[in-house]
Design a protein around this motif. Sequence first.
Motif, PDB file in Angstrom:
ATOM      1  N   GLU A 163      -3.450  -6.066 -33.494  1.00 30.00           N
ATOM      2  CA  GLU A 163      -2.996  -5.369 -32.291  1.00 30.00           C
ATOM      3  C   GLU A 163      -4.014  -5.538 -31.162  1.00 30.00           C
ATOM      4  OE1 GLU A 163      -2.451  -1.683 -34.263  1.00 30.00           O
ATOM      5  OE2 GLU A 163      -0.410  -2.160 -34.867  1.00 30.00           O
ATOM      6  N   HIS A 164      -5.300  -5.479 -31.500  1.00 33.67           N
ATOM      7  CA  HIS A 164      -6.346  -5.640 -30.487  1.00 33.67           C
ATOM      8  C   HIS A 164      -6.264  -7.007 -29.830  1.00 33.67           C
ATOM      9  CE1 HIS A 164     -10.388  -6.559 -28.949  1.00 33.67           C
ATOM     10  NE2 HIS A 164     -10.406  -5.273 -28.645  1.00 33.67           N
ATOM     11  N   ASP A 165      -6.165  -8.054 -30.649  1.00 33.86           N
ATOM     12  CA  ASP A 165      -6.113  -9.414 -30.101  1.00 33.86           C
ATOM     13  C   ASP A 165      -4.785  -9.702 -29.408  1.00 33.86           C
ATOM     14  OD1 ASP A 165      -8.666  -9.860 -31.054  1.00 33.86           O
ATOM     15  OD2 ASP A 165      -7.993 -10.943 -32.838  1.00 33.86           O
ATOM     16  N   ALA A 166      -3.702  -9.210 -29.956  1.00 33.57           N
ATOM     17  CA  ALA A 166      -2.377  -9.480 -29.378  1.00 33.57           C
ATOM     18  C   ALA A 166      -2.257  -8.924 -27.961  1.00 33.57           C
ATOM     19  CB  ALA A 166      -1.294  -8.885 -30.260  1.00 33.57           C
ATOM     20  N   PHE A 167      -2.868  -7.782 -27.729  1.00 27.06           N
ATOM     21  CA  PHE A 167      -2.723  -7.120 -26.434  1.00 27.06           C
ATOM     22  C   PHE A 167      -4.039  -7.078 -25.659  1.00 27.06           C
ATOM     23  CE2 PHE A 167       0.597  -5.537 -29.258  1.00 27.06           C
ATOM     24  CZ  PHE A 167       1.709  -5.943 -28.533  1.00 27.06           C
ATOM     25  N   ASN A 168      -4.888  -8.073 -25.939  1.00 30.31           N
ATOM     26  CA  ASN A 168      -6.146  -8.258 -25.207  1.00 30.31           C
ATOM     27  C   ASN A 168      -6.985  -6.992 -25.084  1.00 30.31           C
ATOM     28  OD1 ASN A 168      -5.622 -11.016 -24.766  1.00 30.31           O
ATOM     29  ND2 ASN A 168      -4.314 -10.500 -23.023  1.00 30.31           N
ATOM     30  N   GLY A 169      -7.014  -6.215 -26.144  1.00 30.23           N
ATOM     31  CA  GLY A 169      -7.881  -5.045 -26.166  1.00 30.23           C
ATOM     32  C   GLY A 169      -7.334  -3.828 -25.452  1.00 30.23           C
ATOM     33  N   ILE A 170      -6.216  -3.929 -24.751  1.00 33.76           N
ATOM     34  CA  ILE A 170      -5.709  -2.732 -24.061  1.00 33.76           C
ATOM     35  C   ILE A 170      -4.803  -1.885 -24.951  1.00 33.76           C
ATOM     36  CG2 ILE A 170      -5.946  -3.762 -21.763  1.00 33.76           C
ATOM     37  CD1 ILE A 170      -2.893  -3.972 -21.673  1.00 33.76           C
ATOM     38  N   GLY A 171      -4.631  -2.322 -26.197  1.00 30.94           N
ATOM     39  CA  GLY A 171      -3.837  -1.540 -27.141  1.00 30.94           C
ATOM     40  C   GLY A 171      -4.405  -0.151 -27.344  1.00 30.94           C
ATOM     41  N   HIS A 172      -5.736  -0.036 -27.308  1.00 26.51           N
ATOM     42  CA  HIS A 172      -6.380   1.268 -27.485  1.00 26.51           C
ATOM     43  C   HIS A 172      -5.990   2.202 -26.349  1.00 26.51           C
ATOM     44  CE1 HIS A 172      -9.531   4.251 -28.216  1.00 26.51           C
ATOM     45  NE2 HIS A 172      -9.477   3.810 -29.468  1.00 26.51           N
ATOM     46  N   GLN A 173      -5.876   1.669 -25.140  1.00 27.69           N
ATOM     47  CA  GLN A 173      -5.421   2.482 -24.000  1.00 27.69           C
ATOM     48  C   GLN A 173      -4.000   2.968 -24.239  1.00 27.69           C
ATOM     49  OE1 GLN A 173      -5.605  -0.113 -20.639  1.00 27.69           O
ATOM     50  NE2 GLN A 173      -7.837  -0.087 -20.491  1.00 27.69           N
ATOM     51  N   MET A 174      -3.173   2.078 -24.776  1.00 29.82           N
ATOM     52  CA  MET A 174      -1.765   2.413 -24.997  1.00 29.82           C
ATOM     53  C   MET A 174      -1.614   3.596 -25.933  1.00 29.82           C
ATOM     54  SD  MET A 174       0.197  -1.202 -25.491  1.00 29.82           S
ATOM     55  CE  MET A 174      -0.964  -2.553 -25.583  1.00 29.82           C
ATOM     56  N   VAL A 175      -2.275   3.529 -27.082  1.00 25.55           N
ATOM     57  CA  VAL A 175      -2.086   4.567 -28.088  1.00 25.55           C
ATOM     58  C   VAL A 175      -2.745   5.886 -27.699  1.00 25.55           C
ATOM     59  CG1 VAL A 175      -1.721   2.957 -29.973  1.00 25.55           C
ATOM     60  CG2 VAL A 175      -4.032   3.761 -29.481  1.00 25.55           C
ATOM     61  N   ASN A 176      -3.622   5.869 -26.720  1.00 28.51           N
ATOM     62  CA  ASN A 176      -4.242   7.102 -26.244  1.00 28.51           C
ATOM     63  C   ASN A 176      -3.543   7.671 -25.014  1.00 28.51           C
ATOM     64  OD1 ASN A 176      -6.464   7.736 -28.055  1.00 28.51           O
ATOM     65  ND2 ASN A 176      -7.218   5.728 -27.464  1.00 28.51           N
ATOM     66  N   LYS A 177      -2.482   7.007 -24.577  1.00 27.79           N
ATOM     67  CA  LYS A 177      -1.721   7.493 -23.427  1.00 27.79           C
ATOM     68  C   LYS A 177      -0.795   8.623 -23.891  1.00 27.79           C
ATOM     69  CE  LYS A 177       1.112   5.798 -19.672  1.00 27.79           C
ATOM     70  NZ  LYS A 177       1.664   4.633 -19.007  1.00 27.79           N
ATOM     71  N   PRO A 178      -0.848   9.774 -23.205  1.00 29.15           N
ATOM     72  CA  PRO A 178       0.047  10.880 -23.604  1.00 29.15           C
ATOM     73  C   PRO A 178       1.505  10.417 -23.635  1.00 29.15           C
ATOM     74  CG  PRO A 178      -1.549  11.647 -21.998  1.00 29.15           C
ATOM     75  CD  PRO A 178      -1.706  10.141 -22.075  1.00 29.15           C
ATOM     76  N   GLY A 179       2.192  10.805 -24.697  1.00 25.61           N
ATOM     77  CA  GLY A 179       3.598  10.472 -24.841  1.00 25.61           C
ATOM     78  C   GLY A 179       3.859   9.209 -25.640  1.00 25.61           C
ATOM     79  N   PHE A 180       2.840   8.387 -25.889  1.00 28.12           N
ATOM     80  CA  PHE A 180       3.060   7.130 -26.603  1.00 28.12           C
ATOM     81  C   PHE A 180       3.730   7.380 -27.958  1.00 28.12           C
ATOM     82  CE2 PHE A 180       1.910   3.802 -29.624  1.00 28.12           C
ATOM     83  CZ  PHE A 180       2.250   2.660 -28.921  1.00 28.12           C
ATOM     84  N   PHE A 181       3.162   8.247 -28.767  1.00 24.99           N
ATOM     85  CA  PHE A 181       3.692   8.474 -30.109  1.00 24.99           C
ATOM     86  C   PHE A 181       4.955   9.336 -30.094  1.00 24.99           C
ATOM     87  CE2 PHE A 181      -0.706   7.314 -30.936  1.00 24.99           C
ATOM     88  CZ  PHE A 181      -0.544   6.367 -31.925  1.00 24.99           C
ATOM     89  N   ARG A 182       5.060  10.215 -29.138  1.00 27.94           N
ATOM     90  CA  ARG A 182       6.219  11.117 -29.086  1.00 27.94           C
ATOM     91  C   ARG A 182       7.507  10.382 -28.742  1.00 27.94           C
ATOM     92  NH1 ARG A 182       9.848  13.433 -30.168  1.00 27.94           N
ATOM     93  NH2 ARG A 182      10.533  15.519 -29.621  1.00 27.94           N
TER      94      ARG A 182
END
Length: 178
Positions: free
Chosen positions: A34-53
């Motif tokens: 996931e880190h390589d596929a999304f150039n490291g911004i995957g961590h930002q994605m999963v920490n964005k409010p609402g991502f998992f909900r």
Amino acid sequence: MDGVMADTEPHFFDYYEQETGIRLTRPDIAGKSEHDAFNGIGHQMVNKPGFFRTLPLMEGAVEAVRSLMEDFEVYIVSAAMEFPLSLPEKYDWLAEHFPFIDWRHIVFCGDKSIIKTDFLIDDHCKNLDYCHGKAIMFDAFHNVNLHHHQRVNNWADVLELMKEFRGEESRIESQESR
């Protein structure tokens, strides 16, 4: 939960496109972390409010889990502690989509190796490699090149595989009773 019951890929693709203007496809990222596929911004994605909900359901998940619960004691296990803000979102998501799963059968942990089950269905080898029972790898873009666990491509495959295990168990019980 994520990548098995909840389909994270569409969220990753949408968020990446919003951030970069580039629309990726599954073949573009096949076999990458996931880190390589999304150039490291995957961590930002999963920490964005609402991502998992707001994750979409994996096709067939509700029906399959309900069916499995007829013959198996089903627990939902998520390494949610990696993303502490996800805890209420994951709980609320499960309550919405799987209201028939008792809260006592939901386990949020940091390390799935502590879970001792007969079967573990997961999309990450980091969890499956330490499974105490039968490890079942749910297909995902990041695991397409990995082949050291039994693979299922979807929930229909899961049901078929578990039917085989139920059949084996019945044969063993029948032989033992003789």
